[in-house]
Design a protein around this motif. Sequence first.
Motif, PDB file in Angstrom:
ATOM      1  N   LYS A 111      -1.899  -2.612  -7.139  1.00  0.00           N
ATOM      2  CA  LYS A 111      -3.136  -1.928  -7.550  1.00  0.00           C
ATOM      3  C   LYS A 111      -3.214  -0.541  -6.905  1.00  0.00           C
ATOM      4  O   LYS A 111      -2.475  -0.245  -5.960  1.00  0.00           O
TER       5      LYS A 111
ATOM      6  N   TYR B 199      -0.749   1.188  -4.064  1.00  0.00           N
ATOM      7  CA  TYR B 199      -1.251   1.586  -2.742  1.00  0.00           C
ATOM      8  C   TYR B 199      -0.915   3.059  -2.465  1.00  0.00           C
ATOM      9  O   TYR B 199      -0.570   3.445  -1.348  1.00  0.00           O
TER      10      TYR B 199
ATOM     11  N   HIS C 290      -9.633 -15.747  -1.792  1.00  0.00           N
ATOM     12  CA  HIS C 290      -9.235 -14.592  -0.969  1.00  0.00           C
ATOM     13  C   HIS C 290      -9.976 -14.700   0.368  1.00  0.00           C
ATOM     14  O   HIS C 290     -11.148 -15.075   0.403  1.00  0.00           O
TER      15      HIS C 290
ATOM     16  N   SER D 188      -1.360 -10.287   2.717  1.00  0.00           N
ATOM     17  CA  SER D 188      -0.401  -9.940   3.781  1.00  0.00           C
ATOM     18  C   SER D 188      -0.753 -10.549   5.135  1.00  0.00           C
ATOM     19  O   SER D 188       0.121 -11.090   5.828  1.00  0.00           O
TER      20      SER D 188
ATOM     21  N   ARG E 224      -0.040 -13.453  -2.447  1.00  0.00           N
ATOM     22  CA  ARG E 224      -0.310 -12.139  -3.073  1.00  0.00           C
ATOM     23  C   ARG E 224      -0.236 -11.079  -1.987  1.00  0.00           C
ATOM     24  O   ARG E 224      -1.195 -10.835  -1.267  1.00  0.00           O
TER      25      ARG E 224
ATOM     26  N   GLY F 252       0.343  -7.243  -0.540  1.00  0.00           N
ATOM     27  CA  GLY F 252       0.293  -5.813  -0.837  1.00  0.00           C
ATOM     28  C   GLY F 252       0.843  -5.032   0.338  1.00  0.00           C
ATOM     29  O   GLY F 252       2.027  -4.715   0.416  1.00  0.00           O
ATOM     30  N   LEU F 253      -0.038  -4.734   1.286  1.00  0.00           N
ATOM     31  CA  LEU F 253       0.283  -3.790   2.358  1.00  0.00           C
ATOM     32  C   LEU F 253       1.646  -4.027   3.012  1.00  0.00           C
ATOM     33  O   LEU F 253       2.382  -3.077   3.285  1.00  0.00           O
TER      34      LEU F 253
ATOM     35  N   TYR G  50      -4.659   0.991   4.932  1.00  0.00           N
ATOM     36  CA  TYR G  50      -4.864   0.897   3.481  1.00  0.00           C
ATOM     37  C   TYR G  50      -5.511   2.168   2.947  1.00  0.00           C
ATOM     38  O   TYR G  50      -5.143   2.684   1.900  1.00  0.00           O
TER      39      TYR G  50
HETATM   40  C1  LIG Z   1      -5.541  -6.213  -2.563  1.00  0.00           C
HETATM   41  C2  LIG Z   1      -5.496  -7.694  -2.695  1.00  0.00           C
HETATM   42  C3  LIG Z   1      -4.426  -8.442  -2.167  1.00  0.00           C
HETATM   43  C4  LIG Z   1      -3.347  -7.838  -1.303  1.00  0.00           C
HETATM   44  O1  LIG Z   1      -3.869  -7.621  -0.002  1.00  0.00           O
HETATM   45  P1  LIG Z   1      -2.948  -7.100   1.186  1.00  0.00           P
HETATM   46  O2  LIG Z   1      -3.810  -7.253   2.374  1.00  0.00           O
HETATM   47  O3  LIG Z   1      -2.654  -5.673   0.878  1.00  0.00           O
HETATM   48  O4  LIG Z   1      -1.724  -7.926   1.215  1.00  0.00           O
HETATM   49  C5  LIG Z   1      -4.378  -9.792  -2.446  1.00  0.00           C
HETATM   50  N1  LIG Z   1      -5.336 -10.384  -3.179  1.00  0.00           N
HETATM   51  C6  LIG Z   1      -6.400  -9.708  -3.657  1.00  0.00           C
HETATM   52  C7  LIG Z   1      -7.431 -10.426  -4.437  1.00  0.00           C
HETATM   53  C8  LIG Z   1      -6.520  -8.353  -3.438  1.00  0.00           C
HETATM   54  O5  LIG Z   1      -7.574  -7.691  -3.908  1.00  0.00           O
END
Ligand SMILES: *Cc1c(COP(=O)(O)O)cnc(C)c1O
Length: 368
Positions: free
Chosen positions: A35, A39, A163, A201, A216, A218-219, A352
């Motif tokens: 997203k 990043y 989440h 993460s 899931r 990201g960072l 972030y």
């Molecule tokens: C952004 C996001 C992630 C990834 O989070 P990180 O901390 O960057 O790994 C996972 N799940 C959801 C719903 C998110 O919005």
Amino acid sequence: MSPVRELVVDLAAIRENVRSAAARIAPARLMAVVKADGYGHGMEPVARAMAEAGVDAFGVVDLDEARRLRDAGIGQPILAWIHGADADFAWAVSADVELGIGSVRDLERAATAAGERPAVVHLKADTGLGRGGAIGDQWAALVARAAQLEAAGRVRVRGVWTHLANTSPEADADQFLAFDAALALAREAGLDPELEHASASAAMFDHPAQARDMVRAGLALYGLSTFPDLTSAELGLRPAMELAAEVVAVKRVPAGLGVSYGHRYVTTRETTLALIPLGYADGLPRAASGRGPVAINGRRHTIAGAIAMDQVVVDVGDDAVDVGDRAVFWGDPERGVPSASEWADAADSIPYEIVTRVGARVRRRYLS
Ligand SMILES: *Cc1c(COP(=O)(O)O)cnc(C)c1O
């Protein structure tokens, strides 16, 4: 021609981080979250590198981001989880984009959009973040309706997810318990989701036993640490982004010279000032005025005074700095440059926010 301002992304680092994360969570699958333009690293090149490194799926916020991935030739499953009132769910079904769904209202919209094929959904439980997702009785209603729509061939519930709020280990544990309760209700309603997922993460490192079917991330895939007290290297990660610009002017100045707006910095002796054409319009947080670090020719300095829209000044003392020298604001600290985390600290922010705000004026350059 503009002065050199560049955001360099090392795609080899992205691939290494993906492989390291995938090995850490195996046999769970890895969803790479790309997203916010990956990043801030550039969604398309980053997603292609991640696909080469073998990620199983991609996560984005909305359908426009999902469309960019499909247009870039990404064939992996894609999950999108924030939908506006006019979101085109029929396009999502036709493009095989899976929908994160946290309300009966959105579930009905997904079912309506189904055609030959059902809408593929991941039902989201709010287990304690207090953001998206169904909570309490809403969850019971959501899974009951999803079971009806699945039986009618309108939706397929591929996943159930949540989440974390990253508040404390105890609060995380409570959320995992609430997630299990939500999963039990889903199964009682007749659903049999293929994918349970909760970890991003931070939890990938903090709660390895909770990887469930998918993480899931990201960072971490961009090589950055989610933990203030742990570096990227300590987590086995390599930061992929470097933000740099060239020195465009150097001058010798006397003691007592006020520097930049408001004279928040005043020279204390005869010294050399270097001017670098990068400012808050390019992503330097103004809150880091007088604090943000910068490396020039391998030596670290601190921004002198206020960060302006287009430029900053650095007091380099008696160092030999010349026009054209490269100033690095953040990158891989293992290479002697400041980290995005240091900039986050200097701006009272988080990494972030630092990496996602680099301005459009900064040229993007990709390595390998
Ligand atoms: C952004 C996001 C992630 C990834 O989070 P990180 O901390 O960057 O790994 C996972 N799940 C959801 C719903 C998110 O919005």
